[in-house]
Structure formats: C-alpha cells, structure tokens
Design a protein around this motif. Structure first.
Motif, PDB file in Angstrom:
ATOM      1  N   GLY A 176      14.360  -7.834  -2.663  1.00  0.00           N
ATOM      2  CA  GLY A 176      14.863  -7.583  -4.010  1.00  0.00           C
ATOM      3  C   GLY A 176      14.336  -6.287  -4.577  1.00  0.00           C
ATOM      4  O   GLY A 176      13.804  -5.448  -3.863  1.00  0.00           O
ATOM      5  N   PRO A 177      14.452  -6.096  -5.884  1.00  0.00           N
ATOM      6  CA  PRO A 177      13.869  -4.895  -6.499  1.00  0.00           C
ATOM      7  C   PRO A 177      12.348  -4.942  -6.370  1.00  0.00           C
ATOM      8  O   PRO A 177      11.742  -6.004  -6.495  1.00  0.00           O
ATOM      9  CB  PRO A 177      14.288  -4.997  -7.961  1.00  0.00           C
ATOM     10  N   HIS A 178      11.744  -3.798  -6.113  1.00  0.00           N
ATOM     11  CA  HIS A 178      10.300  -3.755  -5.928  1.00  0.00           C
ATOM     12  C   HIS A 178       9.759  -2.387  -6.321  1.00  0.00           C
ATOM     13  O   HIS A 178      10.496  -1.420  -6.418  1.00  0.00           O
ATOM     14  CB  HIS A 178       9.944  -4.066  -4.472  1.00  0.00           C
ATOM     15  N   ASP A 179       8.449  -2.344  -6.544  1.00  0.00           N
ATOM     16  CA  ASP A 179       7.796  -1.108  -6.939  1.00  0.00           C
ATOM     17  C   ASP A 179       6.929  -0.515  -5.844  1.00  0.00           C
ATOM     18  O   ASP A 179       6.515   0.632  -5.943  1.00  0.00           O
ATOM     19  CB  ASP A 179       6.914  -1.345  -8.177  1.00  0.00           C
ATOM     20  N   SER A 180       6.609  -1.305  -4.807  1.00  0.00           N
ATOM     21  CA  SER A 180       5.684  -0.819  -3.788  1.00  0.00           C
ATOM     22  C   SER A 180       5.892  -1.573  -2.482  1.00  0.00           C
ATOM     23  O   SER A 180       6.601  -2.581  -2.447  1.00  0.00           O
ATOM     24  CB  SER A 180       4.242  -1.030  -4.258  1.00  0.00           C
ATOM     25  N   GLU A 181       5.235  -1.091  -1.449  1.00  0.00           N
ATOM     26  CA  GLU A 181       5.261  -1.790  -0.158  1.00  0.00           C
ATOM     27  C   GLU A 181       4.707  -3.196  -0.307  1.00  0.00           C
ATOM     28  O   GLU A 181       5.287  -4.158   0.196  1.00  0.00           O
ATOM     29  CB  GLU A 181       4.401  -1.043   0.868  1.00  0.00           C
ATOM     30  N   SER A 182       3.574  -3.313  -0.994  1.00  0.00           N
ATOM     31  CA  SER A 182       2.943  -4.630  -1.124  1.00  0.00           C
ATOM     32  C   SER A 182       3.816  -5.579  -1.935  1.00  0.00           C
ATOM     33  O   SER A 182       3.892  -6.771  -1.629  1.00  0.00           O
ATOM     34  CB  SER A 182       1.541  -4.515  -1.726  1.00  0.00           C
ATOM     35  N   ASP A 183       4.496  -5.070  -2.953  1.00  0.00           N
ATOM     36  CA  ASP A 183       5.408  -5.893  -3.740  1.00  0.00           C
ATOM     37  C   ASP A 183       6.575  -6.364  -2.871  1.00  0.00           C
ATOM     38  O   ASP A 183       6.948  -7.538  -2.904  1.00  0.00           O
ATOM     39  CB  ASP A 183       5.914  -5.087  -4.947  1.00  0.00           C
ATOM     40  N   ALA A 184       7.127  -5.456  -2.076  1.00  0.00           N
ATOM     41  CA  ALA A 184       8.231  -5.821  -1.177  1.00  0.00           C
ATOM     42  C   ALA A 184       7.773  -6.849  -0.154  1.00  0.00           C
ATOM     43  O   ALA A 184       8.493  -7.804   0.150  1.00  0.00           O
ATOM     44  CB  ALA A 184       8.781  -4.577  -0.480  1.00  0.00           C
ATOM     45  N   ALA A 185       6.562  -6.666   0.376  1.00  0.00           N
ATOM     46  CA  ALA A 185       6.020  -7.600   1.360  1.00  0.00           C
ATOM     47  C   ALA A 185       5.861  -8.990   0.755  1.00  0.00           C
ATOM     48  O   ALA A 185       6.222  -9.999   1.375  1.00  0.00           O
ATOM     49  CB  ALA A 185       4.677  -7.086   1.879  1.00  0.00           C
ATOM     50  N   GLU A 186       5.328  -9.035  -0.444  1.00  0.00           N
ATOM     51  CA  GLU A 186       5.119 -10.321  -1.125  1.00  0.00           C
ATOM     52  C   GLU A 186       6.445 -11.023  -1.384  1.00  0.00           C
ATOM     53  O   GLU A 186       6.577 -12.230  -1.181  1.00  0.00           O
ATOM     54  CB  GLU A 186       4.367 -10.092  -2.434  1.00  0.00           C
ATOM     55  N   LYS A 187       7.455 -10.267  -1.834  1.00  0.00           N
ATOM     56  CA  LYS A 187       8.765 -10.866  -2.106  1.00  0.00           C
ATOM     57  C   LYS A 187       9.425 -11.369  -0.830  1.00  0.00           C
ATOM     58  O   LYS A 187      10.038 -12.437  -0.824  1.00  0.00           O
ATOM     59  CB  LYS A 187       9.660  -9.863  -2.828  1.00  0.00           C
ATOM     60  N   ALA A 188       9.302 -10.604   0.270  1.00  0.00           N
ATOM     61  CA  ALA A 188       9.872 -11.045   1.547  1.00  0.00           C
ATOM     62  C   ALA A 188       9.199 -12.325   2.014  1.00  0.00           C
ATOM     63  O   ALA A 188       9.866 -13.257   2.479  1.00  0.00           O
ATOM     64  CB  ALA A 188       9.734  -9.941   2.591  1.00  0.00           C
ATOM     65  N   ALA A 189       7.894 -12.397   1.884  1.00  0.00           N
ATOM     66  CA  ALA A 189       7.146 -13.588   2.300  1.00  0.00           C
ATOM     67  C   ALA A 189       7.507 -14.786   1.430  1.00  0.00           C
ATOM     68  O   ALA A 189       7.701 -15.891   1.936  1.00  0.00           O
ATOM     69  CB  ALA A 189       5.646 -13.320   2.241  1.00  0.00           C
ATOM     70  N   SER A 190       7.620 -14.565   0.133  1.00  0.00           N
ATOM     71  CA  SER A 190       7.956 -15.641  -0.786  1.00  0.00           C
ATOM     72  C   SER A 190       9.349 -16.205  -0.448  1.00  0.00           C
ATOM     73  O   SER A 190       9.537 -17.429  -0.451  1.00  0.00           O
ATOM     74  CB  SER A 190       7.928 -15.104  -2.214  1.00  0.00           C
ATOM     75  N   GLN A 191      10.282 -15.339  -0.165  1.00  0.00           N
ATOM     76  CA  GLN A 191      11.648 -15.755   0.175  1.00  0.00           C
ATOM     77  C   GLN A 191      11.663 -16.533   1.491  1.00  0.00           C
ATOM     78  O   GLN A 191      12.445 -17.470   1.653  1.00  0.00           O
ATOM     79  CB  GLN A 191      12.535 -14.511   0.273  1.00  0.00           C
TER      80      GLN A 191
END
Length: 178
Positions: free
Chosen positions: A158-173
């Motif tokens: 989804g929308p993200h601000d950083s690599e770590s944010d994108a990683a967290e969202k991918a893991a959560s999904q």
C-alpha cells in the motif's frame, strides 16, 4: 559532445554507479538475511539479479571512463555522495524484504528514468545504456512484486513512507496466509 555536456553526463553516471553499487550490495544483503517459508525462492531469485546489476555497474564505470572521467566505486565515496539512506532491514521474513526491495527498486528506476531524460539531447549512447538497465531493473521489480501483489494488481505494501514501512505492511498483509 561538448566538454560541459560530457562533464554533466559523467556526474549523472557517477550517481547511477553509486545507486547500482548500493543496489547490488543491498540485494546480496537480502540474500543473506532472508528467512521464512519462502526463503529458498527469494534466496535463489536474488543471485541472478546481483550478477545482472554487477554487469550494469561495470558498463556504467566503463562509460564514465570512455567519456574521460574516473569511476569511483569505493564504499566511502558511495556513502559520502549518495542522496538516499541505507537499507534498514536485517534478518527478516521474505515478504518483509520483498516489500522493502520494491521501494529500493522504485527509487533506482525513478532516478534512472530522470537520467534517461537528462541525456536525451546530449548523449544518446549513454541514454541507450540506461534504457537497457531500465529494461532489466523493471523486470527484476516485477519479479519482486509478483510476491507482494494481488491478482487485481494491488500491492500489499500500500502507500508507504519508507522501506521499513513497506516491509511492515507487506508482513501484516501476509499474516495468516500460506
């Protein structure tokens, strides 16, 4: 090509060299630090990407030399001159690294496209080189996205601000899914 144009192209390529060196190191870092049920698929997917990016690095450095410049590929120069931060994930699930790698690829691709535009009137040979890089970089991003994209084309990051944010969202999904 004028001396001024040549100098501009060399500087542009110098930053592309830094980005590609950083990408190769990041891909290898992920290769070493990926864990989880999709470990082997991601681990084996990355080595050919590393090799292809290393070839891009060599071609970029040789183009800099061809134009009369000096390619600097040392870690100190890369870190001193880069305009982006270091990759933020260590040992992590494959899906997290893939979410973060998508962000990395997006940054490299966007900057390569800007470099293509910047060479449109000054150096079509360099532009051709960068376009060839883009062909492979976009393919590799597609490989990464195949793991984090739904059949409808929606990225799990989804929308993200950083690599770590994108990683967290991918893991959560991915939680609760095989």
């Amino acid at each position: 090509m004028s001396t001024a144009d040549g100098g501009s192209v060399i500087q542009l390529l110098r930053m592309r060299l830094h980005a590609l060196n950083d990408l190769a190191l990041t891909l290898k870092h992920v290769h070493w630090n990926v864990i989880g049920p999709h470990f082997i698929a991601v681990h084996e997917m990355l080595d050919p990407q590393v090799e292809a990016v290393r070839e891009m690095i060599d071609n970029t450095a040789e183009r800099i030399s061809t134009l009369g410049g000096s390619p600097w590929g040392t870690p100190g120069v890369l870190v001193a001159e880069r305009t982006w931060g270091d990759y933020t994930l260590g040992r992590a699930e494959a899906i997290e690294h893939l979410g973060a790698l998508d962000v990395v690829y997006t940054g490299v691709i966007e900057d390569h496209r800007k470099a293509v535009d910047a060479t449109d009137s000054s150096d079509l040979v360099t532009q051709d080189l960068l376009i060839e890089h883009l062909r492979k970089l976009e393919l590799f991003q597609w490989f990464v996205r195949a793991h984090i994209e739904s059949s409808g084309g929606k990225l799990s990051t989804g929308p993200h601000d950083s690599e770590s944010d994108a990683a967290e969202k991918a893991a959560s999904q991915a939680r609760g899914k095989p």
